[in-house]
Design an enzyme around this catalytic site. Structure first.
Site, PDB file in Angstrom:
ATOM      1  N   ASN A 184       0.794  -1.227   0.000  1.00 18.13           N
ATOM      2  CA  ASN A 184       0.000   0.000   0.000  1.00 18.13           C
ATOM      3  C   ASN A 184       0.831   1.283   0.000  1.00 18.13           C
ATOM      4  OD1 ASN A 184       0.712  -0.726   2.700  1.00 18.13           O
ATOM      5  ND2 ASN A 184      -0.834   0.678   3.491  1.00 18.13           N
ATOM      6  N   LYS A 223      11.959  -7.882   1.322  1.00 18.69           N
ATOM      7  CA  LYS A 223      10.942  -8.460   0.442  1.00 18.69           C
ATOM      8  C   LYS A 223       9.755  -7.500   0.409  1.00 18.69           C
ATOM      9  CE  LYS A 223       7.437 -11.035   0.966  1.00 18.69           C
ATOM     10  NZ  LYS A 223       6.580 -10.368  -0.069  1.00 18.69           N
ATOM     11  N   GLU A 226       4.607  -8.039  -3.626  1.00 17.72           N
ATOM     12  CA  GLU A 226       4.691  -8.449  -5.034  1.00 17.72           C
ATOM     13  C   GLU A 226       3.714  -7.692  -5.922  1.00 17.72           C
ATOM     14  OE1 GLU A 226       6.912 -11.160  -2.773  1.00 17.72           O
ATOM     15  OE2 GLU A 226       4.813 -10.581  -2.466  1.00 17.72           O
ATOM     16  N   GLY A 230       2.567  -4.833   8.142  1.00 14.57           N
ATOM     17  CA  GLY A 230       1.495  -5.594   7.504  1.00 14.57           C
ATOM     18  C   GLY A 230       0.377  -5.893   8.472  1.00 14.57           C
ATOM     19  N   GLU A 254       4.919  -3.145  12.718  1.00 17.67           N
ATOM     20  CA  GLU A 254       3.961  -2.061  12.507  1.00 17.67           C
ATOM     21  C   GLU A 254       2.768  -2.703  11.823  1.00 17.67           C
ATOM     22  OE1 GLU A 254       1.561   0.174  10.722  1.00 17.67           O
ATOM     23  OE2 GLU A 254       3.215   0.607   9.340  1.00 17.67           O
ATOM     24  N   CYS A 256      -2.874   2.470   7.029  1.00 19.91           N
ATOM     25  CA  CYS A 256      -2.990   1.865   8.367  1.00 19.91           C
ATOM     26  C   CYS A 256      -3.302   2.883   9.444  1.00 19.91           C
ATOM     27  CB  CYS A 256      -1.716   1.096   8.701  1.00 19.91           C
ATOM     28  SG  CYS A 256      -0.223   2.103   8.648  1.00 19.91           S
ATOM     29  N   GLU A 269       9.549   3.344  14.032  1.00 20.11           N
ATOM     30  CA  GLU A 269      10.359   3.708  12.886  1.00 20.11           C
ATOM     31  C   GLU A 269      10.312   5.216  12.758  1.00 20.11           C
ATOM     32  OE1 GLU A 269       8.282   1.367   9.898  1.00 20.11           O
ATOM     33  OE2 GLU A 269       9.838  -0.150   9.994  1.00 20.11           O
TER      34      GLU A 269
END
Length: 478
Positions: free
Chosen positions: A154, A177, A180, A230, A252, A286, A460
């Site tokens: 997102n 990662k 995708e 996620g 997070e 989020c 973060e």
């Protein structure tokens, strides 16, 4: 005519690796459902190679002086700004958000690299006086080790940026990662770092079946730190995997952001800006405001302003400059919106605006406002992560706080009041890691980003962000 998409690769040891014989996954433009390209999925051997070179590169990067690490990160930030128009096009093509939002995101991602470049030069330690004569006691901060980072689709620029900038500034090597469904944006950040002179092997970018990639990376003894953004269920899974190796993890996760609007608030501001905040990113944010809790005295006025602002929003292809709300990112999100609205209406909720899929190419759903939603409706317990807002009434401060804190999430929360005492009480009483009072803009490079309860742990951004990639070492020397 839409701009061209980019070829997709894995990035390992400074090499751009095409699909060749590897499995691939389609990348689809959510505005028209047409395939943009295919992202290569890393094999077991690819991941083992990535782990090996990440370990080797760490031994070099950790010894690189902070000033040199800062130089690379600042140069990368400059390149991201130069390339922002093109990176924004890629983001809008693959994720769907309006081009103006994509450009803003790329520029804010660059800001994180510049911020942590400066933080790299501020990593310090301390000398602690000893109770024994002739003994010197030092506390040093050193990079924790190779990092496995996992980011969603997102915010394909700013979420990787938060993790990469802090980890690299600390002296860690990283395997990331990204999602995708929006891979080209993350690869553009990697290319900027590569072009800025980041040594080969310090950063690897891999894609693959999420469960397989996370399982292999986290289980490896090479990885010493895990960071994930996620969903709550996946966060629990990765947390358990990290715990098996006694590895720290920063999480997070999701939220269900409450907004308390008191009788003395600037109601029009809270409503109009609230609608813009709620439907930014098509609600796939989020920290977005989702549950609007309005004191009885101003409920009708707030609802009037909020519905009017919602109905005025322009929904369309993110490449169209007039678009304010783009498509949902994938068919899963579209189906979930229909399910949540149908469930709420079946239980007695009222639809004040929107409420249904838009019949056109792409994954479009009307910006939706629900009222009178019963407490047993799914949307009252599940993060909608789409263009749905819920309006509710409350009586006194204690009632508003009780509802705001009812869920196990604690990522973001907001409040609108002109009373200083109420503002203090709300700031103290809301159970959330990030709180906005009389405003919705709460994210900044110099401030920590993170939640509490089931919305995760660790931060973060800000001065706090780099600390999660460092470890303390005590040296006592006689």
């Amino acid at each position: 005519m839409k701009p061209a998409y980019e070829p997709l690769y894995l990035f390992i040891n400074g090499e751009w690796i095409a699909a060749q014989e590897r499995d691939t996954a389609p990348v689809v433009n959510p505005a028209d459902r047409l395939e943009l390209g295919r992202v290569p999925l890393a094999t077991h051997a690819d991941l083992e190679r990535a782990l090996s070179v990440t370990q080797d590169a760490f031994t070099v990067w950790r010894k690189t002086v902070p000033a040199e690490r800062a130089r690379v990160l600042k140069r990368a930030a400059d390149l991201m700004r130069e390339r922002a128009p093109r990176i924004a096009e890629l983001m809008t093509l693959e994720e769907g958000k309006p081009l103006s939002e994509s450009r803003d995101e790329v520029l804010r991602a660059a800001d994180y690299f510049e911020w942590f470049a400066e933080e790299a030069r501020r990593i310090d330690g301390r000398v602690v006086p000893s109770n024994r004569p002739g003994v010197q006691q030092l506390v040093k901060k050193q990079p924790i080790g190779p990092v496995a980072a996992f980011t969603p689709w997102n915010f394909p620029a700013i979420t990787p940026a938060r993790k990469l900038s802090a980890a690299l500034a600390a002296g860690c090597s990283v395997i990331i990662k990204p999602g995708e469904e929006s891979p080209a944006t993350a690869l553009a950040l990697a290319r900027a770092l590569d072009d800025a002179g980041l040594p080969k092997g310090v950063l690897q970018v891999v894609f693959g079946v999420p469960d397989e990639v996370s399982g292999q990376l986290i289980a490896s003894p090479v990885i010493r730190k895990v960071t994930f953004t996620g969903s709550v269920p996946i966060g629990r899974l990765l947390s358990a995997r990290a715990a098996a190796g006694v590895k720290p993890i920063t999480l997070e996760l999701g939220g269900h952001g409450p907004v308390l609007v008191f009788d003395d608030a600037d109601v029009e501001k809270a409503a109009v800006e609230g609608a813009a905040n709620r439907f930014r990113g098509t609600g796939q944010v989020c920290i977005s405001s989702t549950r609007f809790l309005i004191q009885h005295g101003v409920y009708d006025l707030f609802a009037e302003h909020f519905v009017r602002a919602t109905q005025a929003l322009v929904v369309g292809d993110g490449m169209d400059p007039a678009t304010q709300v783009g498509p949902l990112a994938n068919p899963r999100q579209l189906a979930k919106m229909e399910e949540l609205v149908a469930d709420a209406v079946a239980r007695g909720a009222t639809v004040l605006a929107g409420g249904k899929r838009i019949e056109r190419d792409g994954y479009f759903f009307e910006p939706t406002v629900l009222a009178d939603v019963p407490m047993d409706a799914r949307v009252m317990h599940e993060e909608p992560f789409g263009p749905i807002a819920v309006l509710m009434r409350f009586d006194a401060l204690v009632d508003g706080l009780a509802e705001a804190n009812r869920l196990p999430y604690g990522l973001s929360a907001y409040a609108f009041t002109q009373d200083a005492r109420t503002a203090i009480d709300v700031g103290d009483g809301l159970e959330a890691g990030m709180i906005g009072i009389n405003q919705y803009r709460i994210v900044s490079t110099e401030l920590p980003f993170g939640g509490m309860k089931e919305s995760g742990h660790g931060s973060e951004g800000g001065a706090e962000g780099i600390g999660y990639y460092l470890t303390n070492k005590f040296i006592s020397q006689a």
